[in-house]
Design a protein around this motif. Structure first.
Motif, PDB file in Angstrom:
ATOM      1  N   UNK A  30      44.257  49.339  50.984  1.00  0.00           N
ATOM      2  CA  UNK A  30      43.384  48.420  50.269  1.00  0.00           C
ATOM      3  C   UNK A  30      43.744  48.318  48.785  1.00  0.00           C
ATOM      4  N   UNK A  31      44.180  49.433  48.177  1.00  0.00           N
ATOM      5  CA  UNK A  31      44.493  49.365  46.739  1.00  0.00           C
ATOM      6  C   UNK A  31      45.688  48.442  46.493  1.00  0.00           C
ATOM      7  N   UNK A  32      46.662  48.485  47.383  1.00  0.00           N
ATOM      8  CA  UNK A  32      47.814  47.600  47.244  1.00  0.00           C
ATOM      9  C   UNK A  32      47.402  46.142  47.484  1.00  0.00           C
ATOM     10  N   UNK A  33      46.506  45.945  48.464  1.00  0.00           N
ATOM     11  CA  UNK A  33      46.005  44.573  48.732  1.00  0.00           C
ATOM     12  C   UNK A  33      45.273  44.039  47.493  1.00  0.00           C
ATOM     13  N   UNK A  34      44.490  44.897  46.857  1.00  0.00           N
ATOM     14  CA  UNK A  34      43.745  44.475  45.661  1.00  0.00           C
ATOM     15  C   UNK A  34      44.720  44.096  44.550  1.00  0.00           C
ATOM     16  N   UNK A  35      45.778  44.906  44.392  1.00  0.00           N
ATOM     17  CA  UNK A  35      46.783  44.613  43.356  1.00  0.00           C
ATOM     18  C   UNK A  35      47.455  43.262  43.620  1.00  0.00           C
ATOM     19  N   UNK A  36      47.801  43.027  44.901  1.00  0.00           N
ATOM     20  CA  UNK A  36      48.457  41.752  45.232  1.00  0.00           C
ATOM     21  C   UNK A  36      47.499  40.577  45.044  1.00  0.00           C
ATOM     22  N   UNK A  37      46.248  40.807  45.415  1.00  0.00           N
ATOM     23  CA  UNK A  37      45.270  39.714  45.314  1.00  0.00           C
ATOM     24  C   UNK A  37      45.103  39.279  43.861  1.00  0.00           C
ATOM     25  N   UNK A  38      45.144  40.234  42.961  1.00  0.00           N
ATOM     26  CA  UNK A  38      44.971  39.923  41.531  1.00  0.00           C
ATOM     27  C   UNK A  38      46.092  39.013  41.019  1.00  0.00           C
ATOM     28  N   UNK A  39      47.258  39.119  41.633  1.00  0.00           N
ATOM     29  CA  UNK A  39      48.380  38.297  41.160  1.00  0.00           C
ATOM     30  C   UNK A  39      48.590  37.023  41.950  1.00  0.00           C
ATOM     31  N   UNK A  40      47.656  36.736  42.848  1.00  0.00           N
ATOM     32  CA  UNK A  40      47.829  35.586  43.745  1.00  0.00           C
ATOM     33  C   UNK A  40      47.617  34.257  43.022  1.00  0.00           C
ATOM     34  N   UNK A  41      48.521  33.332  43.241  1.00  0.00           N
ATOM     35  CA  UNK A  41      48.357  31.982  42.673  1.00  0.00           C
ATOM     36  C   UNK A  41      47.946  31.056  43.816  1.00  0.00           C
ATOM     37  N   UNK A  42      46.758  30.383  43.727  1.00  0.00           N
ATOM     38  CA  UNK A  42      46.319  29.507  44.827  1.00  0.00           C
ATOM     39  C   UNK A  42      47.330  28.387  45.080  1.00  0.00           C
ATOM     40  N   UNK A  43      47.544  28.066  46.343  1.00  0.00           N
ATOM     41  CA  UNK A  43      48.532  27.028  46.667  1.00  0.00           C
ATOM     42  C   UNK A  43      47.895  25.779  47.262  1.00  0.00           C
ATOM     43  N   UNK A  44      46.577  25.805  47.502  1.00  0.00           N
ATOM     44  CA  UNK A  44      45.926  24.609  48.062  1.00  0.00           C
ATOM     45  C   UNK A  44      46.118  23.447  47.091  1.00  0.00           C
TER      46      UNK A  44
END
Ligand code: FES
Length: 579
Positions: free
Chosen positions: A531-545
């Motif tokens: 989960x900690x890695x998922x949280x880190x990745x989520x923080x850097x996510x750029x929406x593509x819609x």
């Protein structure tokens, strides 16, 4: 069953041309003007006094599957006229599966809105819905369910098979089989060109248990089509007789209270789900049935779906799961054979537009024996479990779909390394790269192909096996996406992952090298990242819609619901519809 239902239409209750008058502030003037303009089409006073059966007509030069519609239309009209009403055809949007970009799915809701509004706005007392190709039947049923007038679904019927070097070919399972062989070098360019002309050889819808065939069976099971009509081949004379009877039935429905909301109920939707599972129908049908049911405030939830799946065996030996084609299914006993085989699992009190209950239909003696080599018995099924299951897990918290019956048995319990493609463009650029780091045990992942993506959920979930692996004999791999898959395809393919990647679902967080575990037994799909890695990745996510500026695309972007809600528009579902 409600015994007070008025099963027989009373023509005197039809409003005919006087229904829904144009508003000029003077009703008599509006009717006078309408009659005058109708007379310009050559109608007599006698004709214009009759009640009206509208005919939702979807012939199009961009819809090969509806090539038989001019002839079918004449038969529908004959049935209406002989029964005492006036048939008036009118055009609505037509969606020919392979002629639309980015995908016909983007336009299903547009067509449903067209259907709903044209049924409601024009003067008709009942309506025949003429459709067939994949998105047309759901769009017609969605529109008719919202419009609320008595309606009869008439499908185009399936194509006949072609012949090639002594074997039968049918769109479109064989299209994919030959294309796979061509990609692996097993079939020459000359032969693939020959096959191209032998896959779709008559009018009608795809010849296997794809989306069109599945939706035709669902329409009949729901009770919205003439009993026995779903599987009659497009070119068979019985198809014309079914069209004539559909016209007559629509006339009998005038003045009746057998509106779609009386036919499409929780119970008939469950019956339709049972049939979908027993015929191992298209994964697309789950989305479409959810959308149709949603128009009447009926939910399809994942847990109920899986319970039905575990109780309903696969009985039908048709491609893509089995060996045969829709013409064989028709000759073997068609939907009637399936309904009888699983009768004890169906609600017998559901009504059809004929006014008859399912129980009454199945109590009648069979006119022909069922061919059990094609429609198996519950005691001797193709598979004791239903053809489709819903999955849940850390990769798909709101669900995903797997066509269990079309999957490779050895991959149903599988853990592998993810090889990720970030979009359809990325997929097409790299899948056949000889340097792509991929092996047969890997899990191919496609992102950004869901309903909210720029590609609007195309049938791209059937990711091709990388050419270098295909050449080594790899026939199937676990493939995961938020896209859809053609009902004619096969393989261990996880689809409709929700929430989708374009809106930041966990699928967007998968990186090449991650481990993914699929378990059909546990109905789970999990991304094995902490989960900690998922949280880190989520923080850097750029929406593509994507954001659309105008027109239908803008409406689509603002209102599209996820796959788990049938990809309808939020303002069209029952709870938000007031008109
Ligand atoms: Fe129309 Fe397959 S392309 S049903």
């Amino acid at each position: 069953m409600n015994k007070k239902i008025n099963k027989t239409g009373d023509l005197s209750k039809g409003k005919g041309l006087a229904g829904g008058l144009t508003n000029y502030g003077d009703r008599d003037f509006a009717l006078y003007l309408r009659r005058s303009f109708a007379k310009s089409m050559g109608y007599s006073d006698e004709s214009l006094k009759k009640p009206i059966v509208g005919i939702c007509y979807t012939e199009s030069g961009f819809n090969n599957c509806h090539r038989n519609f001019p002839e079918l239309l004449e038969a529908v009209k004959r049935g209406v006229l002989a029964s005492g009403a006036l048939p008036i055809p009118f055009p609505v949007t037509s969606l020919g599966e392979v002629f639309l970009s980015p995908t016909s799915m983007k336009y299903r809701n547009l067509m449903s809105m067209d259907v709903e509004e044209m049924i409601r706005a024009q003067p008709m007392d009942s309506v025949v819905l003429m459709g067939g190709c994949d998105k047309t039947v759901p769009a017609l049923l969605m529109g008719a369910a919202s419009a609320g007038k008595p309606a009869v679904m008439l499908v185009a019927g399936p194509m006949m098979t072609g012949r090639h070097k002594g074997e039968r070919l049918g769109a479109c399972t064989d299209c994919r089989r030959f294309w796979g062989r061509y990609r692996s070098g097993d079939v020459s360019t000359e032969e693939i060109n020959q096959v191209e002309g032998r896959l779709a050889v008559t009018s009608g819808t795809c010849a296997v248990m794809g989306t069109a065939s599945t939706m035709a069976l669902i329409a009949e099971t729901l009770g919205m089509a003439l009993p026995g009509s779903a599987a009659i081949p497009a070119v068979h004379a019985d198809r014309l007789r079914a069209a004539e009877e559909s016209g007559a039935l629509a006339t009998r429905l005038i003045g009746s209270d057998l509106t779609p909301d009386r036919i499409i109920t929780r119970q008939s939707v469950d019956n339709a789900l049972r049939v979908l599972l027993a015929v191992s129908g298209s994964t697309n049908a789950v989305i479409h049935l959810t959308a149709i049911a949603g128009r009447l405030g009926i939910d399809i939830d994942i847990d109920t779906f899986n319970t039905l799946s575990d109780e309903t065996p696969v009985l039908v030996n048709l491609k893509p799961v089995g060996d045969n084609y829709m013409e064989d299914f028709h000759a073997a006993g068609a939907l009637e054979g399936v309904l009888r085989a699983i009768a004890d699992k169906l609600d017998p009190d559901t009504l059809s537009i004929t006014g008859e209950t399912l129980g009454e239909r199945l109590a009648k003696p069979l006119s022909d024996p069922i061919d059990h080599t094609i429609i198996r018995t519950v005691q001797d099924p193709i598979d004791p479990l239903g053809g489709l299951i819903a999955l849940k897990g850390t990769l798909a918290p709101q669900g995903a779909i797997l066509k269990r019956a079309a999957a490779s048995r050895h991959l149903l319990e599988h853990e592998g390394r993810a090889v990720v493609f970030s979009s359809l463009d990325d997929l097409s650029n790299r899948i056949d790269d000889p340097d792509l780091d991929v092996n047969g045990d890997d899990v191919l992942v496609l992102q950004n192909a869901g309903p909210g993506s720029a590609s609007a959920m195309p049938e791209a979930g059937y990711l091709p096996i990388p050419k270098k692996l295909a050449a080594q004999g790899v026939k199937d791999m676990v493939r995961i996406s938020d896209a859809r898959m053609s009902g004619t395809a096969f393989g261990t393919i996880v689809l409709h992952v929700t929430p989708e990647s374009a809106v930041g679902g966990p699928l967007a967080l998968v990186r090449t090298g991650d481990r993914i575990r699929l378990s059909a037994a546990n109905k789970s799909i999990d991304l094995l990242v902490d989960e900690s890695e998922m949280t880190r990745r989520r923080a850097g996510l750029v929406p593509t819609a994507p954001i659309a500026e105008r027109g239908y695309s803008k409406l689509y972007r603002q209102a599209i619901l996820p796959a788990s809600k049938g990809c309808d528009f939020d303002f069209l579902t029952k709870t938000k519809t007031s008109a």
